[in-house]
Design an enzyme around this catalytic site. Sequence first.
Site, PDB file in Angstrom:
ATOM      1  N   GLY A 173      67.405  65.794  14.998  1.00  0.00           N
ATOM      2  CA  GLY A 173      67.794  64.388  15.081  1.00  0.00           C
ATOM      3  C   GLY A 173      67.912  63.734  13.717  1.00  0.00           C
TER       4      GLY A 173
ATOM      5  N   CYS B 126      59.820  51.024  11.269  1.00  0.00           N
ATOM      6  CA  CYS B 126      60.598  50.820  10.049  1.00  0.00           C
ATOM      7  C   CYS B 126      60.647  49.360   9.596  1.00  0.00           C
ATOM      8  CB  CYS B 126      62.010  51.364  10.228  1.00  0.00           C
ATOM      9  SG  CYS B 126      62.842  50.812  11.739  1.00  0.00           S
TER      10      CYS B 126
ATOM     11  N   SER C   5      71.274  52.499  11.502  1.00  0.00           N
ATOM     12  CA  SER C   5      70.636  53.813  11.507  1.00  0.00           C
ATOM     13  C   SER C   5      69.251  53.775  12.120  1.00  0.00           C
ATOM     14  CB  SER C   5      70.558  54.381  10.086  1.00  0.00           C
ATOM     15  OG  SER C   5      69.821  53.515   9.236  1.00  0.00           O
TER      16      SER C   5
ATOM     17  N   HIS D 235      66.740  47.796   5.873  1.00  0.00           N
ATOM     18  CA  HIS D 235      66.359  46.615   6.663  1.00  0.00           C
ATOM     19  C   HIS D 235      66.024  45.464   5.711  1.00  0.00           C
ATOM     20  CE1 HIS D 235      66.570  49.031  10.106  1.00  0.00           C
ATOM     21  NE2 HIS D 235      65.306  49.133  10.447  1.00  0.00           N
TER      22      HIS D 235
END
Length: 343
Positions: free
Chosen positions: A11, A149, A178, A241
């Site tokens: 992944g 995240c 993402s 971010h």
Amino acid sequence: MTSVGVLGATGAVGQRFIQLLDGHPEFELSVLTASPESAGKRYREAAKWRLDTPIPEDVAEVEVRDTDPDEIPDDTDLLFSALPSSVGERVEPALCEAGFVVSSNSSNDRAADDVPLVIPEVNADHLDLIDVQRDERGWDGALVKNPNCSTITMVPTLAALRQFGLERVHVSTLQAVSGAGYSGVTSMEIIDNAVPHIGGEEAKMETESRKLLGEFADSEVSWHDASVSASCNRIPTLDGHLENVFVETREEPTPEEVAEAFEDAPTLDLPSAPNQLVHVFEEPDRPQPRLDRMLGGGMAVAAGGIQETDTGIQYNCLAHNTIRGAAGASLLNGELLASEGWV
């Protein structure tokens, strides 16, 4: 060299693990696992590689194993988990019971009382929960988590502000696509758009940050008592971010004192740790994802726009969400585990 493996290696986060482990000075990647559909294939056949660097040659021909404790060699010292939480909640405890140490990016068990949730520069002492975990669960192995995240972008800056007495935190995020995985957000949904909802993200920020900022004493973590509220939004950037943070403190620091606190954030002598944890920009239009997400090899946090408000301090912060916010965070936790003798 420490022998390591990657769980969920095919992944997006698994691929980032493999990229970051390529040429690592202390870790030797020897085991790759994925779903039963990928097991038995060479990695280059099992993974649709999507990163901007080639698959490392020594990894491309490795045979992918099923994600099962019986499939992992006993001499594997450390496992990095990029598993979906639905798989991780079942497989990770079984691996720990079998004696493996797991440094996991998966969201399951992050809030568990006996599971260390760690950002090494912020709360490395929380690793002592491993002793509690082993006593309570009867494990020979151990499970350590990194936060999600968006949380990991903000918390290093909040940790720097604890000296002023954190009371309330309000944050609005602008999160890259993402973070949802390659197929998580369709192009028709995000192009020319912003999505003001990311399922479960706000609750993660509001709880994980308080656990990370808490104090470890008497075999438990006392969560920080600051109130945290979050609004999470998806925007059409690939990586990085960006977050708008509003902080209320007991004391009234000036923007200059806040900037100094950020710049004085601690660093660690670990291979993946950035030389400077928080970079402060004076320009009012920084940080920006495209310009600043790769600071410190993607492991640093950028901050800027620091200003006073009627209620406290406002600033913006940014981090690379799949490096510092995911695979890099687990990798750094693994380096901390090794340096402190848990591996």
